[in-house]
Design an enzyme around this catalytic site. Structure first.
Site, PDB file in Angstrom:
ATOM      1  N   GLU A  69      25.425  57.302  58.692  1.00 37.58           N
ATOM      2  CA  GLU A  69      25.357  55.847  58.896  1.00 37.58           C
ATOM      3  C   GLU A  69      25.646  55.380  60.329  1.00 37.58           C
ATOM      4  OE1 GLU A  69      27.873  54.226  55.806  1.00 37.58           O
ATOM      5  OE2 GLU A  69      26.821  55.339  54.266  1.00 37.58           O
ATOM      6  N   GLU A 116      22.144  59.978  47.585  1.00 41.85           N
ATOM      7  CA  GLU A 116      23.206  59.210  46.912  1.00 41.85           C
ATOM      8  C   GLU A 116      22.554  58.233  45.944  1.00 41.85           C
ATOM      9  OE1 GLU A 116      25.984  57.486  49.708  1.00 41.85           O
ATOM     10  OE2 GLU A 116      25.973  59.263  50.980  1.00 41.85           O
TER      11      GLU A 116
HETATM   12  O1  9MR Z   1      31.627  56.660  46.601  1.00 42.19           O
HETATM   13  C1  9MR Z   1      32.512  56.534  47.702  1.00 42.19           C
HETATM   14  C2  9MR Z   1      33.674  55.625  47.325  1.00 42.19           C
HETATM   15  O2  9MR Z   1      34.474  56.241  46.337  1.00 42.19           O
HETATM   16  C3  9MR Z   1      34.502  55.319  48.569  1.00 42.19           C
HETATM   17  O3  9MR Z   1      35.507  54.378  48.242  1.00 42.19           O
HETATM   18  C4  9MR Z   1      33.604  54.788  49.665  1.00 42.19           C
HETATM   19  C5  9MR Z   1      34.371  54.480  50.921  1.00 42.19           C
HETATM   20  O4  9MR Z   1      33.578  53.901  51.885  1.00 42.19           O
HETATM   21  O5  9MR Z   1      32.587  55.737  49.958  1.00 42.19           O
HETATM   22  C6  9MR Z   1      31.745  55.939  48.857  1.00 42.19           C
HETATM   23  O6  9MR Z   1      30.678  56.812  49.198  1.00 42.19           O
HETATM   24  C7  9MR Z   1      29.829  56.359  50.264  1.00 42.19           C
HETATM   25  C8  9MR Z   1      29.277  57.582  50.943  1.00 42.19           C
HETATM   26  O7  9MR Z   1      30.313  58.425  51.350  1.00 42.19           O
HETATM   27  C9  9MR Z   1      28.406  57.210  52.112  1.00 42.19           C
HETATM   28  N1  9MR Z   1      27.360  56.288  51.728  1.00 42.19           N
HETATM   29  C10 9MR Z   1      27.787  55.126  50.971  1.00 42.19           C
HETATM   30  C11 9MR Z   1      28.627  55.551  49.774  1.00 42.19           C
HETATM   31  C12 9MR Z   1      28.996  54.341  48.926  1.00 42.19           C
HETATM   32  O8  9MR Z   1      29.839  53.492  49.649  1.00 42.19           O
END
Ligand code: 9MR
Length: 370
Positions: A155, A260
């Site tokens: 990102e 994802e």
């Molecule tokens: O699913 C993840 C969630 O449990 C966390 O709180 C969050 C923190 O930013 O990150 C989520 O996963 C992310 C992933 O690592 C990167 N792309 C977006 C995902 C959803 O936020």
């Protein structure tokens, strides 16, 4: 039972039993791409019990939802915590799964100290890059040849294709991205290396990412694939936009991964910022309509959306190496808390009781031609 009915039963049984009992989701796509799932700390720790057979049946790739992010694996300058990572990689090996690392460099879930010296002053570029390289060497080094592919940078772009003004970028410019890939390749030359982002179906964002990815390739920096995260809604983005993304990434010379995948079934408030607003949205039936169970209409729409998406992915199976669901079951999805905290969402393929959603499975079976 007459001899005749016994004969019929014996003839039919071997064919009918097979399909309904052992067939997993992954088997629908086995000639096309890996089917992966993101697992959390609890699920990795629990792997001996209920979950292992389920993971084994349905998935042949794993991603770590949070456990390998910087703040978890490297919470302090001289402190690494590999408890999750070791168990995760062990689980991947036991499953024989294509095991992904997520993620080495990101602007979220990274502690502030990473960007500061001992006096709390902002680091210079070279000091920050060398800190980042140490991190990559320790983490990717520990799992060398055990993690099959890494989300190296996550990102780093804005929606308009410009670079995100993260601390990484403010201090080091786009070189932080190049250095991260260079270092990851030096540390584990056999690992596949990916850039991963959401909204890669947007032309402007994709253009920024692909420009840099091509530049890196031209400079001899290894980058194998681009992850399109796939956090989608019921109604959008359109299949045409997603398809355009898949095609352009492949044409630029990179493998596509849907990294994802989930489908938000709840209405999105147009302005969901602020804790108080979140409270109201979570308590309002309009924005949290399925507290006691999803409606049959929404469940049907979810099944159709997944079917349409997988049909598209199958159409482009020559370009796509993996499709990964962002979570195993609805109860643990991040979408219960985004963009509004405390709602009841249904974005995944397994329900809160860990049951595969039969309606979705049926439709996926149809599109997979099974
Ligand atoms: O699913 C993840 C969630 O449990 C966390 O709180 C969050 C923190 O930013 O990150 C989520 O996963 C992310 C992933 O690592 C990167 N792309 C977006 C995902 C959803 O936020």
């Amino acid at each position: 039972m007459t001899k005749f009915t016994l004969l019929i039963v014996l003839l039919i049984f071997p064919f009918s039993s097979n399909k309904t009992t052992d067939e997993g989701l992954k088997d629908l796509f086995e000639d096309s791409f890996y089917l992966g799932v993101a697992v959390n700390r609890q699920q990795v720790a629990d792997n001996e019990k209920q979950l292992f057979p389920l993971l084994k049946t349905h998935f042949n790739s794993l991603s770590p939802e949070n456990g390998l992010k910087w703040e978890k694996v490297h919470p302090q300058l001289d402190l690494y915590d590999f408890e999750f990572g070791d168990a995760y990689v062990g689980l991947g090996e036991k499953l024989g799964a294509f095991t992904v690392g997520h993620c080495l460099v990101w602007h979220q879930q990274v502690p502030d100290w990473v960007f500061e010296d001992a006096a709390g002053e902002q680091l210079e570029k070279s000091a920050l890059l060398s800190r980042m390289e140490d991190h990559i060497a320790k983490v990717a080094g520990r799992y060398k040849s055990r993690i099959d592919g890494w989300d190296v940078v996550n990102e780093a772009f804005n929606e308009d294709g410009s670079y995100r003004e993260s601390k990484w970028f403010k201090i080091a410019g786009k070189d932080f991205i190049k250095e991260a890939f260079r270092k990851a390749h030096e540390i584990d030359p056999d690992a596949e290396l990916y850039y991963n982002d959401y909204n890669m179906w947007k032309t402007s964002k994709r253009a920024g990412v692909l420009k840099l990815a091509k530049e890196m390739k031209a400079e001899g920096i290894r980058i194998d694939g681009i992850g399109m995260q796939g956090h989608y809604m019921l109604e959008g983005p359109s299949l045409a936009d997603i398809e355009q993304g898949i095609i352009e990434i492949a044409e630029a010379g990179f493998t596509v991964m849907i990294t994802e995948l989930d489908v938000d079934v709840l209405p999105r408030p147009s302005n969901s910022e602020g804790a108080d607003l979140n409270m109201n949205y979570a308590n309002s039936p309009e924005f949290n309509p399925f507290v006691n169970g999803i409606s049959p209409e929404a469940e049907e729409k979810l099944a159709q959306r997944y079917a349409d998406l997988f049909q598209l992915f199958l159409k482009h199976k020559d370009k796509i190496s993996r499709v990964t669901l962002w979570g195993l079951h609805d109860g643990k999805s991040w979408l219960n808390n985004f963009p509004v905290r405390g709602r009841t969402n249904y974005p995944l393929l397994f329900d809160r009781e860990l049951k595969l959603k039969e309606g979705v499975f049926e439709k996926l079976r149809e599109v997979a031609g099974g």
